[in-house]
Design an enzyme around this catalytic site. Structure first.
Site, PDB file in Angstrom:
ATOM      1  N   CYS A  14      50.845  54.034  38.212  1.00 32.27           N
ATOM      2  CA  CYS A  14      51.594  52.801  37.973  1.00 32.27           C
ATOM      3  C   CYS A  14      52.729  52.660  38.986  1.00 32.27           C
ATOM      4  O   CYS A  14      53.536  53.583  39.141  1.00 32.27           O
ATOM      5  CB  CYS A  14      52.156  52.789  36.552  1.00 32.27           C
ATOM      6  SG  CYS A  14      53.056  51.269  36.166  1.00 32.27           S
TER       7      CYS A  14
ATOM      8  N   ASN B 262      38.079  53.082  39.808  1.00 31.24           N
ATOM      9  CA  ASN B 262      38.775  51.956  39.194  1.00 31.24           C
ATOM     10  C   ASN B 262      39.274  51.043  40.307  1.00 31.24           C
ATOM     11  O   ASN B 262      39.542  51.498  41.409  1.00 31.24           O
ATOM     12  CB  ASN B 262      39.935  52.502  38.345  1.00 31.24           C
ATOM     13  CG  ASN B 262      40.862  51.411  37.805  1.00 31.24           C
ATOM     14  OD1 ASN B 262      42.071  51.478  37.956  1.00 31.24           O
ATOM     15  ND2 ASN B 262      40.301  50.408  37.170  1.00 31.24           N
ATOM     16  N   GLY B 263      39.362  49.750  39.999  1.00 31.93           N
ATOM     17  CA  GLY B 263      39.941  48.819  40.950  1.00 31.93           C
ATOM     18  C   GLY B 263      38.942  47.815  41.486  1.00 31.93           C
ATOM     19  O   GLY B 263      37.977  48.185  42.159  1.00 31.93           O
ATOM     20  N   GLY B 264      39.138  46.539  41.146  1.00 28.55           N
ATOM     21  CA  GLY B 264      38.329  45.474  41.716  1.00 28.55           C
ATOM     22  C   GLY B 264      36.917  45.381  41.197  1.00 28.55           C
ATOM     23  O   GLY B 264      36.081  44.697  41.794  1.00 28.55           O
TER      24      GLY B 264
END
Length: 333
Positions: A101, A212-214
């Protein structure tokens, strides 16, 4: 709930990412009605909040949400170990350390993505957590931060942390820019490098690695699994268009053909809604997570509008949801 490492490893073939202000207990209950198997994550909660805060409000959950994992934020090994023990005692099947984060609030606490700069501290933190609990301890990280070279930093980070006994990582395939980009911009602007995550699987074949991501569809998710990754974690698409991601997930990812329709899911949520209202809750706390359920279908706009305009009114309850549902079913008739 008794969940073996093998069961959890299978569940994590597809997971819904921890998302602040989104993946609360009501969101997770909705997602669980759509998929029996996907691994669900809490919002990130800091270790001090778990230890000293209102635990039921912050990390309480319904056993029907299982398998569900708690994501912790922090950088103090002793506090993280204590919070992990609490998570285990409350029944979570996994505890995950946030190393991804990028928000200012997280940086000021020396945790989140800034931990990518200190793998030794991450290793110390997860070692303390592993010593404190019997449930799996996992890590969610970025590929790097700021001017780091991900191709150098990521394998070193994974190797250092894995040496403590962590064998499952979820990797957000973007850098995080700790200065100059907002958390929202950090989800979109840094370029994706999915191939680097795939390369990590070749380097660390014994580890369970999720990307993870997109990722916006089950087709993409299946492609990553076919390319050798062990799991796929989907964030915003699973929230904004949950039916597109989760209704077919059990059949396509887990080989379980007993799926449900979106309409069935709405009806399954009604007793949960009634119980929530009976204990003083508000309808909008649940229906805000349901707005995207019929995205792309006739009547979807009317569904969203009816819930948005009426969920906050006095007396709003299951009948309000059924009236919104009629906007969709009438269109389909």
């Amino acid at each position: 709930m008794e969940t073996t490492d093998m069961q959890l490893s299978k569940a994590s073939r597809l997971s819904v990412a921890p998302m602040m202000d989104w993946t609360d207990r009501h969101c997770r209950m909705l997602h669980r009605q759509m998929s029996r198997h996907v691994l669900l994550y809490s919002e990130m909660v800091t270790a001090p909040a778990v230890i000293h805060g209102d635990r039921d409000r912050l990390i309480g959950f319904d056993p029907a949400e299982h398998p569900v994992a708690l994501q912790l934020g922090g950088s103090d090994p002793a506090l993280l170990a204590q919070a992990a023990r609490i998570a285990q005692d409350m029944g979570y099947v996994e505890v995950n350390l946030n190393c991804g984060c990028p928000s200012d609030r997280v940086q000021s606490g020396s945790f989140g993505a800034v931990l990518m700069e200190n793998p030794a501290l991450v290793a110390e933190c997860v070692a303390a957590m592993i010593a404190a609990v019997d449930i799996p301890v996992t890590v969610k990280c970025r590929i790097g931060v700021d001017d780091q070279d991900p191709a150098e930093v990521l394998p070193e980070f994974i190797a250092r942390v894995a040496a403590t006994g962590v064998d499952r990582f979820s990797v957000h395939a973007r850098k995080a820019w700790l200065q100059g980009l907002s958390p929202k911009e950090n989800r979109d602007i840094p370029p994706l490098d999915h191939d680097l995550v795939i390369a990590m699987k070749a380097l660390f074949p014994h580890l369970h690695l999720s990307v993870n991501g997109g990722i916006t569809s089950l087709d993409q998710a299946q492609d990553f699994l076919d390319r050798g990754l062990d799991g796929v974690m989907i964030g915003r698409a699973a929230y904004h268009t949950p039916c597109d991601i989760l209704l077919d997930a059990d059949a396509r990812i887990y080989g379980d053909p007993t799926g449900r329709s979106a309409e069935e899911v709405v009806h399954l949520m009604l007793p949960y809604i009634a119980d929530h209202l009976q204990t003083g809750g508000r309808l909008g706390q649940i229906t805000r997570h349901m707005l995207g359920m019929f995205q792309g279908r006739p009547g979807a706009k009317a569904w969203r509008r009816h819930l948005s305009e009426n969920a906050h009114l006095a007396g709003a309850g299951p009948d309000t949801v059924l009236a919104a549902l009629s906007c969709v079913t009438d269109k389909a008739a």
